[in-house]
Design a protein around this motif. Structure first.
Motif, PDB file in Angstrom:
ATOM      1  N   ILE A  54      12.047   4.107   0.707  1.00  0.00           N
ATOM      2  CA  ILE A  54      10.829   3.113   1.735  1.00  0.00           C
ATOM      3  C   ILE A  54       9.464   3.531   1.136  1.00  0.00           C
ATOM      4  O   ILE A  54       8.493   2.829   1.450  1.00  0.00           O
ATOM      5  N   SER A  55       9.447   4.734   0.604  1.00  0.00           N
ATOM      6  CA  SER A  55       8.013   5.221   0.124  1.00  0.00           C
ATOM      7  C   SER A  55       7.549   3.998  -1.231  1.00  0.00           C
ATOM      8  O   SER A  55       6.328   3.827  -1.347  1.00  0.00           O
ATOM      9  N   SER A  56       8.459   3.880  -2.025  1.00  0.00           N
ATOM     10  CA  SER A  56       8.323   2.760  -3.048  1.00  0.00           C
ATOM     11  C   SER A  56       8.377   1.451  -2.303  1.00  0.00           C
ATOM     12  O   SER A  56       7.992   0.337  -2.927  1.00  0.00           O
ATOM     13  N   LEU A  57       9.054   0.883  -1.403  1.00  0.00           N
ATOM     14  CA  LEU A  57       9.211  -0.005  -0.870  1.00  0.00           C
ATOM     15  C   LEU A  57       7.826  -0.597  -0.036  1.00  0.00           C
ATOM     16  O   LEU A  57       7.532  -1.972  -0.428  1.00  0.00           O
ATOM     17  N   ILE A  58       7.455   0.161   0.675  1.00  0.00           N
ATOM     18  CA  ILE A  58       6.280  -0.334   1.488  1.00  0.00           C
ATOM     19  C   ILE A  58       5.003   0.112   0.687  1.00  0.00           C
ATOM     20  O   ILE A  58       4.746   1.113   0.247  1.00  0.00           O
ATOM     21  N   PRO A  59       4.157  -0.890   0.074  1.00  0.00           N
ATOM     22  CA  PRO A  59       3.141  -0.745  -0.577  1.00  0.00           C
ATOM     23  C   PRO A  59       1.836   0.104  -0.282  1.00  0.00           C
ATOM     24  O   PRO A  59       2.008   0.336   0.782  1.00  0.00           O
ATOM     25  N   LYS A  60       1.402   0.714  -1.312  1.00  0.00           N
ATOM     26  CA  LYS A  60       0.348   1.609  -0.833  1.00  0.00           C
ATOM     27  C   LYS A  60      -0.873   0.986  -0.557  1.00  0.00           C
ATOM     28  O   LYS A  60      -1.812   1.590   0.297  1.00  0.00           O
ATOM     29  N   GLY A  61      -1.339  -0.255  -0.868  1.00  0.00           N
ATOM     30  CA  GLY A  61      -2.623  -0.860  -0.514  1.00  0.00           C
ATOM     31  C   GLY A  61      -2.333  -1.389   0.781  1.00  0.00           C
ATOM     32  O   GLY A  61      -1.772  -1.556   1.367  1.00  0.00           O
ATOM     33  N   GLU A  62      -3.392  -2.537   0.935  1.00  0.00           N
ATOM     34  CA  GLU A  62      -3.195  -3.276   2.256  1.00  0.00           C
ATOM     35  C   GLU A  62      -2.687  -4.506   1.895  1.00  0.00           C
ATOM     36  O   GLU A  62      -2.306  -4.980   0.741  1.00  0.00           O
TER      37      GLU A  62
END
Length: 726
Positions: A54-62
């Protein structure tokens, strides 16, 4: 090192492995051929739905230009990362106390899937906290699925991947083009896992089972990766998809990925491929496509007969991550949840279908038309082997339609061995399923059956050659329901020549069955014309105009026009919405017109039609050859004197204990002694069976007027509690 890697590509089921590789591994065991199997789908799911995934799946930016729902999930990213491992562990059957926290609220982050909770909250009063928590956790996963589909990979699904590329793919062009693109996020996880396993196993042959269109793309991706990185490994494809879709294969490019594609029963074709690669014999093949001199060639030059079902061995589930599958509950319906909740050992009672006449079915193909039942003793032997192997005593018999006579013998064998098992299967709603047979099946551990009602119209059932009537289906579903066995009905709309009136009347019959409680679950699907069914092979006989395309790759689902010109698609939403409510026991009093946003005709079915079907008198004539079985307990005995008008009789009172109550019968002593001896002989635990004719002859050798005795209050009471006519 293993000689063979058996592989199921993403994705099939979350809760239990698809059984094809286990069947093949069991067969290879009988030939002392070493093999390792893996369900790549569950391994990918577990990596994807984890803190790291999930950490790598959901992008860190907007994220921009996405729906409000995806924006919400993005904003709650840390909550998903925090809870995902606990949720997956709970759904794997670990930490059951987590159910209380999940159900208490304000633990799981909630997005759009939770919007339906208000309508279904009440339903889990009967299913319990664990099931309610599973349902909430399932909605949580489905929210994440929606995010993945919208923001990461539109082809993702829990039980399929890139399915559109495998459906009606008459040409290989689209799939081939897609395989030239960069790896998707799902591909990267899939191929990394595959690479690690191949490096460890070092197989000489990889056999990829492709059961459905939703596995096809991943199977080619895996094969492509192996060809690129492990060019010395041979690759074979088998399974339901090639069996039905690739029978007219012509495109040479397919063999850039696969060396062999086999059809129908896989045991002998695979055994020959293995022998050929070991160079132990001249090269024989059974129902196998390969590339020869640059051309696709179908080789079927072996004269060896296929292995009999008694020879293929017990399915072997070793190597599979049985304790890591995920049980989910998508809707609050106990019967419907069987497909996704719990892990089931898969077995088959009989190869093929004993009926084999339905005009919408692929009855021209071997997996349907070659009927071969397995002896009950062998089946129950295999059940015991699987219980010892897997630690699970739940069984799903995956037959096209389990034969009633064989179901009876399997049930009796289970009872004789005093096994505690839970099982369910697919059936035809035929008259053989009497209330007595349903009683026996329940006693052996049967909890549910599913079967095709298809179109609830006698005209169309006759056209389909289903061999049943609506009245018969109603009576059989009543028999199962009254015995405590849940019933699921497969329902169909849009069959050739079906009128709008028949669609509405069919819905009304289904509504009445749910209202009376003789159906617990169902699923509507729109008629699809397949190339190997009678409708597909002889469309003109059914008023169908098929769309004809050149076939170089897959051929099964055929686009067509119904000569009636009716747009059956428009009924889909109303039929499915009404059924969803019926399965939850609500809205059964709604007028049918309320389910559709267009005008429909009034039903011509009387509101008490199904009630009248159930009120019809049963045929009480008993066949002399019918088996008489006693599945009750031994009674306690008390004797007493009965006096009347100066006469007295020596009497015997027999008290029988059932699981939840007790009952007594009183007989004259001679009759009582005879009955005690007979019940011992009729016990289901005995190997020998006694027919009604033998029972009658035995009675008449000692007493007079068998008919009076058989219809007495005492025998009628025994009939209610386990004296069965089968």
């Amino acid at each position: 090192m293993k000689d063979i890697l058996l592989l199921t590509p993403p994705f099939t089921q979350l809760n239990t492995p698809y059984p094809a590789t286990a069947y093949i591994k069991g067969f290879l065991n009988t030939k002392s051929i070493s093999a390792f199997q893996m369900d790549l789908g569950i391994e990918v799911i577990l990596q994807l739905f984890s803190k790291k995934g999930i950490s790598s799946l959901i992008p860190k930016g907007e994220i921009e230009n996405y729906s409000d729902n995806s924006q919400r999930i993005f904003a709650l990213k840390e909550e998903y990362i925090k809870t995902i491992d606990s949720v997956i562990s709970f759904l794997q059957g670990n930490n059951p106390s987590m159910a209380r926290q999940i159900c208490s609220g304000n633990f799981l982050p909630e997005a759009s899937r939770f919007g339906q909770l208000d309508d279904m909250e009440w339903a889990f009063g009967s299913m319990g906290m664990q099931d309610k928590a599973k349902h909430l956790a399932t909605l949580y996963l489905e929210d994440l699925l929606d995010f993945i589909v919208e923001c990461i990979d539109e082809n993702f699904g829990f039980s399929r991947y890139a399915e559109r590329l495998g459906r009606s793919a008459n040409s290989f062009d689209d799939l081939y083009l897609h395989l030239q693109k960069d790896f998707t996020f799902i591909d990267q996880i899939t191929l990394k896992t595959l690479n690690e396993r191949i490096a460890k196993i070092q197989p000489k042959l990889v056999c990829i089972s492709v059961p459905f269109p939703g596995n096809l793309y991943s199977s080619f991706r895996c094969a492509q990766f192996i060809k690129t990185n492990f060019p010395n490994i041979k690759i074979a494809m088998g399974g339901g998809f090639p069996n039905t879709e690739l029978r007219e294969l012509k495109d040479e490019r397919v063999f850039e990925f696969f060396d062999f594609i086999s059809l129908d029963d896989g045991e002998l074709p695979l055994h020959l491929i293995i022998e050929n690669e070991q160079l132990t014999i001249d090269k024989e093949y059974k129902r196998t496509f390969l590339l020869e001199n640059g051309k696709v060639t179908y080789k079927n030059n072996s004269i060896r007969p296929d292995y009999k079902q008694s020879e293929v061995g017990t399915p072997d589930y070793s190597d599979l991550l049985l304790d890591r599958y995920i049980s989910v509950i998508e809707i609050a319906n106990p019967m419907h949840s069987l497909w996704s909740d719990g892990r089931w050992n898969k077995l088959t009672m009989a190869h093929g279908c004993y009926w084999g006449k339905c005009t919408f079915c692929d009855i021209s193909l071997d997996y349907i038309k070659l009927y071969e039942p397995i002896a009950a003793k062998i089946l129950v032997d295999r059940m015991e082997e699987l219980i010892a192997q897997t630690g699970e005593n739940g069984f799903h018999f995956v037959d096209e339609a389990a034969p009633p006579a064989l179901m009876r013998e399997v049930a009796l064998e289970i009872i004789r061995r005093k096994l505690v098992v839970t099982w369910w299967t697919n059936i035809r709603f035929e008259k053989s399923f009497t209330s007595d047979l349903a009683f026996l099946l329940k006693e052996s551990g049967c909890i549910a059956v599913s079967g095709g009602l298809e179109v609830a119209s006698d005209r169309l059932l006759n056209l389909i050659k289903k061999g049943v009537t609506v009245e018969q289906v109603a009576q059989v579903t009543r028999n199962f329901t009254e015995s405590g066995i849940m019933v699921h009905a497969y329902l169909m709309y849009g069959y050739p020549t079906q009128t709008i009136q028949e669609t509405i009347d069919s819905l009304e019959m289904v509504r009445q069955m749910f209202e009376l409680g003789i159906l617990q679950s169902g699923f509507w699907h729109q008629f699809a014309m397949t190339a190997h069914s009678p409708v597909g092979m002889f469309p003109e006989e059914f008023g169908v105009i098929p769309e004809k395309n050149e076939i170089t790759f897959a051929n099964n689902d055929i686009n067509f026009k119904d000569k009636t010109g009716i747009d059956h698609d428009k009924f889909s939403f109303g039929l499915k919405k009404s059924l969803f409510n019926f399965m939850h026991g609500i809205c059964l009093d709604y007028p049918l017109k309320d389910w559709f946003d267009f005008k429909i005709p009034k039903t011509k079915i009387a509101p008490n039609y199904i009630v009248k079907c159930l009120e019809k008198e049963l045929d009480f004539n008993i066949k002399p050859s019918a088996k008489i079985i006693w599945i009750g307990s031994k009674p306690s005995i008390k004797t007493f004197i009965k006096s009347k008008k100066g006469q007295s009789w020596q009497m015997m009172e027999l008290t029988f204990q059932t699981k939840i109550s007790s009952f007594q019968i009183s007989l004259e002593e001679d009759n009582g002694k005879w009955l005690l001896e007979i019940l011992e002989l009729l016990s289901a635990h005995n190997e020998n069976s006694y027919t009604f004719n033998i029972l009658k002859s035995n009675f008449e050798a000692h007493f007079e007027d068998f008919e009076l005795f058989w219809h007495s209050k005492s025998i009628v009471l025994l009939r209610q509690y386990g004296l069965l006519i089968l």
